[in-house]
Motif scaffolding. Sequence first.
Motif, mmCIF file in Angstrom:
data_model
loop_
_atom_site.group_PDB
_atom_site.id
_atom_site.type_symbol
_atom_site.label_atom_id
_atom_site.label_comp_id
_atom_site.label_asym_id
_atom_site.label_seq_id
_atom_site.Cartn_x
_atom_site.Cartn_y
_atom_site.Cartn_z
ATOM 1 N N ARG A 54 0.852 -1.185 0.000
ATOM 2 C CA ARG A 54 0.000 0.000 0.000
ATOM 3 C C ARG A 54 0.889 1.237 0.000
ATOM 4 N N ALA A 55 1.042 1.850 -1.156
ATOM 5 C CA ALA A 55 1.889 3.036 -1.297
ATOM 6 C C ALA A 55 1.341 4.222 -0.499
ATOM 7 N N ASP A 56 0.036 4.228 -0.229
ATOM 8 C CA ASP A 56 -0.558 5.312 0.549
ATOM 9 C C ASP A 56 -0.308 5.148 2.047
ATOM 10 N N ARG A 57 0.184 3.987 2.470
ATOM 11 C CA ARG A 57 0.403 3.725 3.893
ATOM 12 C C ARG A 57 1.876 3.531 4.255
ATOM 13 N N LEU A 58 2.703 3.197 3.280
ATOM 14 C CA LEU A 58 4.129 2.982 3.534
ATOM 15 C C LEU A 58 4.930 4.102 2.884
ATOM 16 N N ALA A 59 6.081 4.402 3.449
ATOM 17 C CA ALA A 59 6.914 5.494 2.939
ATOM 18 C C ALA A 59 7.462 5.206 1.547
ATOM 19 N N GLY A 60 7.513 3.947 1.187
ATOM 20 C CA GLY A 60 8.010 3.533 -0.124
ATOM 21 C C GLY A 60 7.887 2.034 -0.233
ATOM 22 N N PRO A 61 8.310 1.478 -1.344
ATOM 23 C CA PRO A 61 8.227 0.022 -1.475
ATOM 24 C C PRO A 61 9.135 -0.663 -0.455
ATOM 25 N N PRO A 62 8.760 -1.856 -0.023
ATOM 26 C CA PRO A 62 9.635 -2.583 0.897
ATOM 27 C C PRO A 62 10.983 -2.862 0.244
ATOM 28 N N THR A 63 12.035 -2.854 1.032
ATOM 29 C CA THR A 63 13.346 -3.271 0.539
ATOM 30 C C THR A 63 13.247 -4.770 0.309
ATOM 31 N N SER A 64 13.450 -5.195 -0.932
ATOM 32 C CA SER A 64 13.195 -6.590 -1.265
ATOM 33 C C SER A 64 13.906 -6.993 -2.546
ATOM 34 N N ALA A 65 14.282 -8.265 -2.627
ATOM 35 C CA ALA A 65 14.866 -8.832 -3.847
ATOM 36 C C ALA A 65 13.780 -9.177 -4.865
ATOM 37 N N PHE A 66 12.513 -9.056 -4.469
ATOM 38 C CA PHE A 66 11.392 -9.449 -5.321
ATOM 39 C C PHE A 66 10.725 -8.224 -5.944
ATOM 40 N N HIS A 98 -14.049 -13.140 -5.277
ATOM 41 C CA HIS A 98 -12.664 -12.648 -5.212
ATOM 42 C C HIS A 98 -12.419 -11.968 -3.873
ATOM 43 N N GLU A 99 -11.147 -11.830 -3.535
ATOM 44 C CA GLU A 99 -10.725 -11.048 -2.379
ATOM 45 C C GLU A 99 -10.389 -9.648 -2.844
ATOM 46 N N GLU A 100 -10.683 -8.662 -2.016
ATOM 47 C CA GLU A 100 -10.223 -7.305 -2.291
ATOM 48 C C GLU A 100 -8.805 -7.181 -1.758
ATOM 49 N N MET A 101 -7.901 -6.698 -2.602
ATOM 50 C CA MET A 101 -6.517 -6.498 -2.166
ATOM 51 C C MET A 101 -6.360 -5.174 -1.407
ATOM 52 N N TRP A 102 -7.197 -4.203 -1.716
ATOM 53 C CA TRP A 102 -7.171 -2.891 -1.065
ATOM 54 C C TRP A 102 -8.082 -2.976 0.150
ATOM 55 N N ARG A 103 -7.515 -3.298 1.303
ATOM 56 C CA ARG A 103 -8.296 -3.546 2.508
ATOM 57 C C ARG A 103 -8.301 -2.322 3.421
ATOM 58 N N GLU A 104 -9.381 -2.186 4.173
ATOM 59 C CA GLU A 104 -9.476 -1.096 5.148
ATOM 60 C C GLU A 104 -8.571 -1.357 6.353
ATOM 61 N N ASP A 105 -8.464 -2.635 6.762
ATOM 62 C CA ASP A 105 -7.528 -2.946 7.844
ATOM 63 C C ASP A 105 -6.110 -2.897 7.268
ATOM 64 N N HIS A 106 -5.137 -3.237 8.036
ATOM 65 C CA HIS A 106 -3.749 -3.107 7.577
ATOM 66 C C HIS A 106 -3.109 -4.448 7.187
ATOM 67 N N LEU A 107 -3.898 -5.511 7.104
ATOM 68 C CA LEU A 107 -3.347 -6.839 6.840
ATOM 69 C C LEU A 107 -2.636 -6.933 5.498
ATOM 70 N N TYR A 108 -3.103 -6.189 4.514
ATOM 71 C CA TYR A 108 -2.488 -6.235 3.186
ATOM 72 C C TYR A 108 -1.668 -4.980 2.887
ATOM 73 N N ASP A 109 -1.152 -4.333 3.922
ATOM 74 C CA ASP A 109 -0.234 -3.216 3.669
ATOM 75 C C ASP A 109 1.001 -3.730 2.934
ATOM 76 N N ILE A 110 1.395 -4.975 3.233
ATOM 77 C CA ILE A 110 2.393 -5.710 2.439
ATOM 78 C C ILE A 110 1.831 -7.110 2.233
ATOM 79 N N VAL A 111 1.819 -7.551 0.984
ATOM 80 C CA VAL A 111 1.337 -8.888 0.630
ATOM 81 C C VAL A 111 2.408 -9.566 -0.215
ATOM 82 N N VAL A 112 2.909 -10.689 0.269
ATOM 83 C CA VAL A 112 3.905 -11.468 -0.452
ATOM 84 C C VAL A 112 3.172 -12.636 -1.114
ATOM 85 N N VAL A 113 3.185 -12.656 -2.433
ATOM 86 C CA VAL A 113 2.486 -13.704 -3.185
ATOM 87 C C VAL A 113 3.366 -14.947 -3.235
#
Length: 170
Positions: A54-66, A98-113
């Motif tokens: 969630r770019a609107d909730r995190l300062a930037g993308p997670p530091t990640s090799a993916f 389907h599941e909504e990926m844009w959730r009101e709670d914070h569970l999908y602030d980062i989602v690793v597929v």
Amino acid sequence: MDLIVTPHGDGYQASYGNKTWRAAVGRGGIAVKGGEGDGISPIGCWPIRRVFYRADRLAGPPTSAFPCTPIDPADGWCDAPDHPEYNRLVRRPFAASHEEMWREDHLYDIVVVLGQNDDPVVAGAGSAIFLHVARAEYSPTAGCAALSLTDLQDFLSEATPDTRLCFKAQ
């Protein structure tokens, strides 16, 4: 090196190298997957495919090799076994279940597929098995693994392109 998720005491833990974090898993525990919606975190080792955030909730993308992609409000994940887009990212509105990926709670602030039931996709063999942010009390998920936001960010910063998530019953 893999992220290993196992039972620990009356809960679960995730270990990566010399680090261990509290974790949550599906309401059905870690077991052989029975089918869509069973709440089981499926025994096995699953490659990491990509990361959404969630770019609107995190300062930037997670530091990640993916690859990291911002979640869009119209993003969903098909969980209808009889649909051709089953266990795939879809755009909403979407007629099938389907599941909504844009959730009101914070569970999908980062989602690793995870690469569970994706090569090939088998109808009914499970969908949307992710690694995501845990609830504050680490209550069960629908079948995913979950870590605190800080622990998830820590893990992603150290994971390598060949890292898998492994659910082990013991």
